[in-house]
Design a protein around this motif. Structure first.
Motif, PDB file in Angstrom:
ATOM      1  N   ASP A  60      42.655 -43.870  13.899  1.00 36.13           N
ATOM      2  CA  ASP A  60      43.635 -44.945  14.041  1.00 36.13           C
ATOM      3  C   ASP A  60      43.361 -46.046  13.025  1.00 36.13           C
ATOM      4  O   ASP A  60      42.205 -46.395  12.751  1.00 36.13           O
ATOM      5  CB  ASP A  60      43.565 -45.549  15.450  1.00 36.13           C
ATOM      6  CG  ASP A  60      43.874 -44.528  16.531  1.00 36.13           C
ATOM      7  OD1 ASP A  60      44.891 -43.825  16.395  1.00 36.13           O
ATOM      8  OD2 ASP A  60      43.096 -44.425  17.496  1.00 36.13           O
ATOM      9  N   ARG A 118      43.527 -41.648   8.428  1.00 41.00           N
ATOM     10  CA  ARG A 118      44.449 -40.522   8.369  1.00 41.00           C
ATOM     11  C   ARG A 118      43.700 -39.205   8.106  1.00 41.00           C
ATOM     12  O   ARG A 118      44.029 -38.163   8.678  1.00 41.00           O
ATOM     13  CB  ARG A 118      45.489 -40.755   7.267  1.00 41.00           C
ATOM     14  CG  ARG A 118      46.465 -41.890   7.558  1.00 41.00           C
ATOM     15  CD  ARG A 118      47.423 -41.512   8.683  1.00 41.00           C
ATOM     16  NE  ARG A 118      48.228 -42.664   9.093  1.00 41.00           N
ATOM     17  CZ  ARG A 118      47.893 -43.504  10.060  1.00 41.00           C
ATOM     18  NH1 ARG A 118      46.758 -43.329  10.735  1.00 41.00           N
ATOM     19  NH2 ARG A 118      48.661 -44.520  10.378  1.00 41.00           N
ATOM     20  N   ASP A 157      48.740 -47.997  13.105  1.00 40.95           N
ATOM     21  CA  ASP A 157      48.933 -47.400  14.418  1.00 40.95           C
ATOM     22  C   ASP A 157      48.965 -48.462  15.507  1.00 40.95           C
ATOM     23  O   ASP A 157      49.608 -48.268  16.543  1.00 40.95           O
ATOM     24  CB  ASP A 157      47.804 -46.405  14.717  1.00 40.95           C
ATOM     25  CG  ASP A 157      47.763 -45.280  13.700  1.00 40.95           C
ATOM     26  OD1 ASP A 157      48.707 -44.478  13.674  1.00 40.95           O
ATOM     27  OD2 ASP A 157      46.793 -45.226  12.913  1.00 40.95           O
TER      28      ASP A 157
END
Length: 359
Positions: free
Chosen positions: A45, A40, A78
């Motif tokens: 990802d 993040r 993700d």
């Protein structure tokens, strides 16, 4: 020398890869928190992979706790979850490629013979290890293939030199190849083993950074050599120190660790839990209390601690209290209402406007 290099410039991709052989506890969650936060913080990802090849011990109930816990904490992947048991065809294809290239060979040494070899080595004060009986070499005569024996497949580990990598926690690590024997990477029934599956997964999922517990350090040089044999660059590694429980033992279910969903049911705030766990092995100056947004702004791999961290439930309660105090009354009331309803408070009493004023 076999050495990792820093990941090629590009998008960061991290992963959390739990085995669903028991519920995840706070030590496991911290191992998920750092790769999630790093992804993040860098705009990358975060991938969830379920390593469920231990079929007898894996359970759907354990998978559900993993998914529920990550959802509650707001650490939604993700990509994934990906299940290793659904990727067996891919592993077998990669095994065939390695075998065709001469990196894998069949070994017919049975369990009893291997046990006897290890007993002799221990008696001679040697490190117990496979001795390469079935490893093909130029000019070497292999024993006759025993009838009715299904071989394992062993990885032909390089001889000589060292495996080296610059660990983001431990610094420079070097392991001599001669300390590594030829690893079993497929069982007699053809099922691939952990260290091989992990490498194939990390390649296919384009993982750039592996952030995991330091109980995996011994696996790393073996995995690096398998990466090389498959013609791929290894990722960047960061091996996290152990999380100890309040008795100084490694946190585990066996030692009384609680599932992460216990803290949800006890009324802890997700952001407070993330705040507390982040500080068990990482720091941003002297900051003790910080928001999720601050964590994701500040987090990097350069300030990971090298020493084992000890869980302190009283400190967790204090961190949670600070986050509760900082919440707006309406937001706290919205979280509190379902808890009170479970305790038998009527829905009407919770919606008449009094709850925010009480908070």
């Amino acid at each position: 020398m076999t050495e990792t290099t820093s990941s090629s410039a590009g998008r960061v991709r991290t992963r959390f890869a739990p085995s669903p052989t028991g519920f995840i506890h706070l030590g496991n969650v911290r191992s998920a928190l750092y790769p999630w936060a790093f992804a993040r913080a860098t705009g990358g990802d975060f991938i969830l992979r379920i390593e469920d090849t231990d079929v007898q011990r894996s359970s759907q109930a354990a998978v559900d706790v993993i998914l529920d816990g990550l959802q509650w904490l707001g650490m939604v992947p993700d990509e994934g979850p990906f299940y290793q048991m659904q990727r067996m065809d891919r592993y077998r294809a990669a095994l065939a490629d390695l075998q065709a290239a001469g990196h894998v060979y069949p070994c017919y040494m049975g369990v009893e013979e291997l046990d006897a070899l290890r007993a002799r080595q221990l008696a001679d004060k040697e490190k117990p290890r496979y001795d390469g009986t079935w490893r093909p070499e130029d000019g070497k005569s292999l024993p006759p293939v025993p009838a009715g024996v299904q071989p394992v497949l062993r990885f032909r580990n390089p001889q000589g030199g060292v495996v080296a990598w610059d660990d983001k926690v431990k610094g420079r690590v070097e392991i001599r190849n001669d300390e590594l024997d030829d690893l079993v990477i497929a069982r007699p029934d053809g099922t691939p083993t952990y260290n091989f599956c992990v490498v194939v997964d990390d390649i296919d999922m384009r993982i750039t950074h592996v952030i995991r517990g330091d109980d995996h350090v011994n696996n790393t040089p073996r995995q690096i050599n398998i990466f090389r044999a498959l013609g791929k660059e290894p990722p960047v590694y960061a091996h996290l120190p152990t999380v100890l429980d309040e008795h100084g033992e490694k946190m585990s279910k066996r030692n009384g660790a609680k599932p992460v969903t216990h803290y949800r049911d006890e009324g802890y705030l997700p952001d407070a839990l993330l705040n507390y766990l982040a500080r068990l092995g990482w720091s941003h100056g002297d900051d003790e209390i910080f928001s999720r947004e601050q964590l994701l702004c500040w987090f990097d791999l350069d300030h990971l601690g090298r020493s084992a961290a000890q869980f302190d439930e009283a400190k967790l309660r204090w961190v949670n209290a600070q986050h509760l105090k900082a919440m707006a009354d309406d937001a706290l009331a919205a979280l509190l209402a379902p808890q009170l309803q479970q305790q038998g408070v009527s829905a009407q009493a919770l919606t008449d406007g009094r709850l925010p004023r009480i908070c």
